[in-house]
Write an enzyme that holds these catalytic residues in place. Structure first.
Site, PDB file in Angstrom:
ATOM      1  N   HIS A   1      -6.987  -5.623   2.296  1.00  0.00           N
ATOM      2  CA  HIS A   1      -5.813  -5.112   2.994  1.00  0.00           C
ATOM      3  C   HIS A   1      -5.262  -6.224   3.883  1.00  0.00           C
ATOM      4  O   HIS A   1      -6.024  -6.889   4.590  1.00  0.00           O
ATOM      5  CB  HIS A   1      -6.192  -3.946   3.921  1.00  0.00           C
ATOM      6  CG  HIS A   1      -6.771  -2.751   3.230  1.00  0.00           C
ATOM      7  ND1 HIS A   1      -6.074  -1.578   3.048  1.00  0.00           N
ATOM      8  CD2 HIS A   1      -7.999  -2.540   2.686  1.00  0.00           C
ATOM      9  CE1 HIS A   1      -6.842  -0.690   2.436  1.00  0.00           C
ATOM     10  NE2 HIS A   1      -8.017  -1.243   2.207  1.00  0.00           N
TER      11      HIS A   1
ATOM     12  N   ASP B   1       0.850  -1.196   0.000  1.00  0.00           N
ATOM     13  CA  ASP B   1       0.000   0.000   0.000  1.00  0.00           C
ATOM     14  C   ASP B   1       0.888   1.250   0.000  1.00  0.00           C
ATOM     15  O   ASP B   1       1.901   1.311   0.695  1.00  0.00           O
ATOM     16  CB  ASP B   1      -0.896  -0.001   1.251  1.00  0.00           C
ATOM     17  CG  ASP B   1      -2.036   0.998   1.150  1.00  0.00           C
ATOM     18  OD1 ASP B   1      -3.202   0.572   1.082  1.00  0.00           O
ATOM     19  OD2 ASP B   1      -1.749   2.219   1.135  1.00  0.00           O
TER      20      ASP B   1
ATOM     21  N   GLU C   1     -12.437   3.560  -0.845  1.00  0.00           N
ATOM     22  CA  GLU C   1     -12.007   4.709  -1.658  1.00  0.00           C
ATOM     23  C   GLU C   1     -11.728   4.325  -3.106  1.00  0.00           C
ATOM     24  O   GLU C   1     -12.053   5.077  -4.021  1.00  0.00           O
ATOM     25  CB  GLU C   1     -10.767   5.349  -1.022  1.00  0.00           C
ATOM     26  CG  GLU C   1     -11.077   6.021   0.305  1.00  0.00           C
ATOM     27  CD  GLU C   1      -9.833   6.495   1.044  1.00  0.00           C
ATOM     28  OE1 GLU C   1      -8.724   6.352   0.503  1.00  0.00           O
ATOM     29  OE2 GLU C   1      -9.992   6.989   2.171  1.00  0.00           O
ATOM     30  N   VAL C   2     -11.097   3.182  -3.313  1.00  0.00           N
ATOM     31  CA  VAL C   2     -10.756   2.764  -4.673  1.00  0.00           C
ATOM     32  C   VAL C   2     -11.783   1.715  -5.125  1.00  0.00           C
ATOM     33  O   VAL C   2     -11.905   0.656  -4.496  1.00  0.00           O
ATOM     34  CB  VAL C   2      -9.335   2.180  -4.733  1.00  0.00           C
ATOM     35  CG1 VAL C   2      -9.008   1.727  -6.155  1.00  0.00           C
ATOM     36  CG2 VAL C   2      -8.309   3.212  -4.251  1.00  0.00           C
TER      37      VAL C   2
ATOM     38  N   HIS D   1     -10.317  -4.968  -3.296  1.00  0.00           N
ATOM     39  CA  HIS D   1      -8.992  -5.187  -2.720  1.00  0.00           C
ATOM     40  C   HIS D   1      -9.150  -5.602  -1.272  1.00  0.00           C
ATOM     41  O   HIS D   1     -10.056  -5.151  -0.572  1.00  0.00           O
ATOM     42  CB  HIS D   1      -8.116  -3.939  -2.811  1.00  0.00           C
ATOM     43  CG  HIS D   1      -8.745  -2.685  -2.293  1.00  0.00           C
ATOM     44  ND1 HIS D   1      -9.672  -1.977  -3.027  1.00  0.00           N
ATOM     45  CD2 HIS D   1      -8.596  -2.007  -1.131  1.00  0.00           C
ATOM     46  CE1 HIS D   1     -10.061  -0.920  -2.334  1.00  0.00           C
ATOM     47  NE2 HIS D   1      -9.421  -0.916  -1.172  1.00  0.00           N
TER      48      HIS D   1
HETATM   49  P1  DGP Z   1      -9.848   1.652   0.630  1.00  0.00           P
HETATM   50  O1  DGP Z   1     -10.275   2.751   1.545  1.00  0.00           O
HETATM   51  O2  DGP Z   1     -10.135   0.300   1.212  1.00  0.00           O
HETATM   52  O3  DGP Z   1     -10.426   1.814  -0.770  1.00  0.00           O
HETATM   53  O4  DGP Z   1      -8.271   1.741   0.512  1.00  0.00           O
HETATM   54  C1  DGP Z   1      -7.567   2.121  -0.630  1.00  0.00           C
HETATM   55  C2  DGP Z   1      -6.097   1.945  -0.344  1.00  0.00           C
HETATM   56  O5  DGP Z   1      -5.383   2.065  -1.568  1.00  0.00           O
HETATM   57  C3  DGP Z   1      -5.487   2.969   0.608  1.00  0.00           C
HETATM   58  O6  DGP Z   1      -4.944   2.271   1.744  1.00  0.00           O
HETATM   59  C4  DGP Z   1      -4.369   3.639  -0.186  1.00  0.00           C
HETATM   60  C5  DGP Z   1      -4.148   2.694  -1.334  1.00  0.00           C
HETATM   61  N1  DGP Z   1      -3.762   3.306  -2.575  1.00  0.00           N
HETATM   62  C6  DGP Z   1      -4.400   4.305  -3.218  1.00  0.00           C
HETATM   63  N2  DGP Z   1      -3.774   4.617  -4.366  1.00  0.00           N
HETATM   64  C7  DGP Z   1      -2.717   3.780  -4.448  1.00  0.00           C
HETATM   65  C8  DGP Z   1      -1.688   3.597  -5.433  1.00  0.00           C
HETATM   66  O7  DGP Z   1      -1.606   4.268  -6.448  1.00  0.00           O
HETATM   67  N3  DGP Z   1      -0.759   2.621  -5.168  1.00  0.00           N
HETATM   68  C9  DGP Z   1      -0.812   1.852  -4.046  1.00  0.00           C
HETATM   69  N4  DGP Z   1       0.142   0.927  -3.898  1.00  0.00           N
HETATM   70  N5  DGP Z   1      -1.767   1.988  -3.112  1.00  0.00           N
HETATM   71  C10 DGP Z   1      -2.710   2.942  -3.320  1.00  0.00           C
END
Ligand code: DGP
Length: 125
Positions: A112, A35, A105-106, A110
């Site tokens: 974690h 992350d 957010e994304v 995914h």
């Molecule tokens: P969520 O709230 O569960 O959607 O978490 C999204 C996670 O994705 C957050 O912990 C940060 C991570 N993240 C966002 N953009 C990027 C990226 O471009 N690369 C990586 N490796 N992680 C990212």
């Protein structure tokens, strides 16, 4: 229920190789990487390569091969970092956020994987 997947989300771009990632593991249908904003000493994300918005979408529409691959990729990432709970007491936490209440957010499924410290009983702001 219909799911609308945004092919321009950041993880879709990672799957297509358009932006870099710090990979931990890659399988036929899944990818694990660190992350970018770690919330613990170990903070990995595992995603299916397929276009699934969230867990609900994945369960409804993924193939059995994708489901098995994703499940094993999560364990593979755990193994890659030596996090299996055992005599040393390491272990880890899995979190999967979905929708508004889950603060996802994304919009690409995914999970974690958090470890490297004892994180308390739950994560809840
Ligand atoms: P969520 O709230 O569960 O959607 O978490 C999204 C996670 O994705 C957050 O912990 C940060 C991570 N993240 C966002 N953009 C990027 C990226 O471009 N690369 C990586 N490796 N992680 C990212």
């Amino acid at each position: 229920m219909g799911y609308t997947y945004d092919p321009q989300n950041i993880f879709a771009k990672i799957v297509r190789g358009e932006i870099p990632n710090d990979s931990v593991l890659e399988t036929d249908h899944s990818l694990a990487f660190n992350d970018v904003h770690p919330q613990a000493p170990v903070h990995m994300l595992v995603i299916p390569k397929g276009p699934y918005v969230n867990w609900d979408h994945f369960v409804a529409e993924a193939t059995p091969e994708e489901v098995l691959d994703f499940t094993r990729a999560i364990h593979g990432a755990v193994e890659a970092k030596g996090l299996e709970p055992g005599a040393d007491g390491q272990g880890y936490r899995l979190i999967m956020n979905a929708g508004t209440a889950g603060v996802q957010e994304v919009p690409h499924l995914h999970v974690h994987i958090l470890s490297g410290k004892v994180m308390g009983r739950m994560v809840c702001a």
